[in-house]
Design a protein around this motif. Sequence first.
Motif, short mmCIF file in Angstrom:
data_model
loop_
_atom_site.label_atom_id
_atom_site.label_comp_id
_atom_site.label_asym_id
_atom_site.label_seq_id
_atom_site.Cartn_x
_atom_site.Cartn_y
_atom_site.Cartn_z
N PHE A 16 1.05 -1.35 0.15
CA PHE A 16 0.09 0.51 0.02
C PHE A 16 0.75 1.40 0.04
CE2 PHE A 16 0.62 -0.28 4.14
CZ PHE A 16 0.71 0.53 5.22
N HIS A 17 0.04 2.40 -0.49
CA HIS A 17 0.68 3.28 -0.25
C HIS A 17 -0.38 4.00 -0.27
CE1 HIS A 17 2.42 7.01 -3.34
NE2 HIS A 17 2.56 7.13 -1.72
N ALA A 18 0.52 5.26 1.09
CA ALA A 18 -0.12 6.30 1.73
C ALA A 18 0.08 7.19 2.41
CB ALA A 18 -1.29 5.53 3.10
N GLY A 19 0.13 8.21 1.89
CA GLY A 19 0.88 9.93 2.03
C GLY A 19 2.12 8.98 1.45
N PRO A 20 2.80 9.41 2.76
CA PRO A 20 4.67 9.09 2.52
C PRO A 20 4.71 8.50 2.58
CG PRO A 20 3.59 9.97 4.82
CD PRO A 20 2.56 10.35 3.68
N ILE A 21 4.18 6.87 3.38
CA ILE A 21 4.27 5.30 3.61
C ILE A 21 4.25 4.68 2.39
CG2 ILE A 21 3.51 4.01 5.25
CD1 ILE A 21 3.39 5.48 7.20
N LEU A 53 -2.42 -0.14 9.86
CA LEU A 53 -1.30 1.17 9.40
C LEU A 53 -1.00 2.58 8.65
CD1 LEU A 53 1.44 -1.49 8.79
CD2 LEU A 53 1.37 0.46 10.32
N THR A 54 -2.59 2.64 7.94
CA THR A 54 -2.43 3.83 6.96
C THR A 54 -3.42 4.55 7.92
OG1 THR A 54 -3.37 2.30 4.84
CG2 THR A 54 -4.25 4.75 5.16
N GLU A 55 -4.34 4.10 8.73
CA GLU A 55 -5.23 4.85 9.75
C GLU A 55 -4.50 5.51 10.81
OE1 GLU A 55 -9.25 3.04 11.45
OE2 GLU A 55 -7.76 2.72 12.83
N VAL A 56 -3.92 4.34 11.04
CA VAL A 56 -2.30 5.31 12.54
C VAL A 56 -1.91 6.26 11.73
CG1 VAL A 56 -0.67 3.89 13.50
CG2 VAL A 56 -2.40 2.96 13.40
N ALA A 57 -1.30 6.17 10.50
CA ALA A 57 0.18 7.23 9.58
C ALA A 57 -0.84 9.09 9.34
CB ALA A 57 0.41 6.36 8.59
N SER A 60 -1.24 10.76 13.15
CA SER A 60 0.13 10.43 13.76
C SER A 60 0.96 10.01 13.00
CB SER A 60 0.35 9.36 14.72
OG SER A 60 -0.73 9.96 15.92
N PRO A 61 0.84 11.75 12.00
CA PRO A 61 2.29 10.86 10.46
C PRO A 61 3.53 11.11 10.87
CG PRO A 61 0.99 13.37 10.75
CD PRO A 61 0.51 12.44 11.57
N THR A 62 4.18 11.95 12.16
CA THR A 62 5.85 11.93 11.84
C THR A 62 6.36 10.69 13.40
OG1 THR A 62 5.12 13.29 13.99
CG2 THR A 62 5.72 14.29 11.99
N ALA A 63 5.16 10.00 14.11
CA ALA A 63 5.37 8.91 15.20
C ALA A 63 7.04 8.42 14.55
CB ALA A 63 4.03 8.17 15.54
N PRO A 64 6.71 7.47 15.53
CA PRO A 64 8.25 7.51 14.99
C PRO A 64 7.63 5.84 14.40
CG PRO A 64 8.67 7.70 17.66
CD PRO A 64 7.67 8.00 17.12
N LEU A 65 8.20 5.06 13.23
CA LEU A 65 7.69 4.53 12.84
C LEU A 65 7.01 3.29 13.55
CD1 LEU A 65 9.75 3.84 9.48
CD2 LEU A 65 7.49 5.22 9.87
N ASP A 67 6.51 2.66 16.61
CA ASP A 67 5.40 3.02 17.83
C ASP A 67 4.12 2.60 16.90
OD1 ASP A 67 7.07 3.76 19.60
OD2 ASP A 67 6.91 5.71 19.30
N SER A 68 4.06 3.33 15.28
CA SER A 68 2.77 3.23 14.59
C SER A 68 2.65 1.63 14.25
CB SER A 68 3.54 4.06 13.21
OG SER A 68 3.69 5.42 13.11
N LEU A 69 3.51 1.00 13.83
CA LEU A 69 3.71 -0.85 14.12
C LEU A 69 2.71 -1.19 14.83
CD1 LEU A 69 3.31 -3.03 11.97
CD2 LEU A 69 5.61 -3.03 12.40
N ALA A 70 3.37 -0.75 16.16
CA ALA A 70 2.57 -0.89 17.51
C ALA A 70 1.75 -0.86 17.53
CB ALA A 70 3.72 -1.00 18.76
N GLU A 71 0.83 0.19 17.26
CA GLU A 71 -0.84 0.47 17.18
C GLU A 71 -1.11 0.28 16.85
OE1 GLU A 71 -3.77 2.63 18.71
OE2 GLU A 71 -1.90 2.40 19.51
N ALA A 72 -0.79 -0.80 15.41
CA ALA A 72 -1.31 -1.04 14.09
C ALA A 72 -1.08 -2.84 14.91
CB ALA A 72 -0.78 -1.22 13.05
N ILE A 73 -0.41 -3.05 14.92
CA ILE A 73 -0.91 -4.33 15.55
C ILE A 73 -1.56 -4.31 16.85
CG2 ILE A 73 0.12 -6.31 16.66
CD1 ILE A 73 2.78 -5.59 14.78
N ARG A 74 -1.37 -3.68 17.99
CA ARG A 74 -2.58 -4.14 18.76
C ARG A 74 -4.08 -3.76 17.96
NH1 ARG A 74 -0.22 0.43 21.13
NH2 ARG A 74 0.44 -0.81 22.21
N ARG A 75 -4.12 -3.06 17.50
CA ARG A 75 -5.47 -2.64 16.14
C ARG A 75 -6.30 -3.92 16.26
NH1 ARG A 75 -6.05 3.34 14.59
NH2 ARG A 75 -5.06 4.59 16.89
N VAL A 76 -4.98 -4.35 15.35
CA VAL A 76 -5.42 -5.64 14.73
C VAL A 76 -5.87 -6.23 15.50
CG1 VAL A 76 -5.18 -6.96 12.86
CG2 VAL A 76 -4.47 -5.11 12.47
#
Length: 274
Positions: A16-21, A53-57, A60-65, A67-76
Amino acid sequence: MSEPAPGHAENEDHAFHAGPIVAVLDGVTVLPGTDTGCVHGPAWYVRRLGSRLTEVAEESPTAPLADSLAEAIRRVRGDHGDRCDLDNPATPAATVCLVRDTGQTLDYLILSDSTLVTERAGQVQIFTDTRFHKVVAELRRDAVTEDYAIGSSEQAARMRQTVTRKHEFTNQPDGYWVAAADPDAAHQAVIGSLPLTGKTRVRRAALLTDGASCAVDDYAFMDWAELLELVTEQGPEELIRRVRLAEDADRDGYAQPRFKRHDDATVALCTFDK
């Protein structure tokens, strides 16, 4: 580009491509009859993880990657509901390779055996998670040999033994890490930043699941510089086409011992003009 293995209707890779990610995810294949404790499969997992991951990014677009992945895993984990035993070592999981363009740097995160290939000042650099390769290489030495053809009962039995042993090392300090049900795994990822400005800036980057990186890692019919040039000039589809030819030329796996005749393959190319 992401393509399922020939003969497989369902693709367990995702990009996937979401903004800068930009990210590529590779779902961990589950052997038939395996008790995963879960009503979902790897294809569901990679798509849910990509969506989260798209949702979290976006939030929080400037969060450490990590942290973003951890939050995405938590939500899944929450998306599973109450129907799944997420402590089962065979619970759905995925490798992760993602990059983020901050304008000044290209931040990257790699979890397990996906690969990032970059070109800076004419030099090609490779980034991957060597812990996975070390653990799995040792297991495969005992299980994958030229003695048994892909699909044979002997090979299937060895594969099942290896997968069972591999679970003992999954998300363990002395093993390797994947995205699954434990958010803490994200903080074990390989992370870093590369410049996007100046003479040593990144000009190109390719993100690959192992179904595409095998062109170099396993079949060795090109090197990393040739792979990056091919993907740039002829597109990811040409790389995948050539991988399919290599797979078909060794359908029984005698020349290149492996568990699967074909694998899902995903390639994402990023170019930077500064």
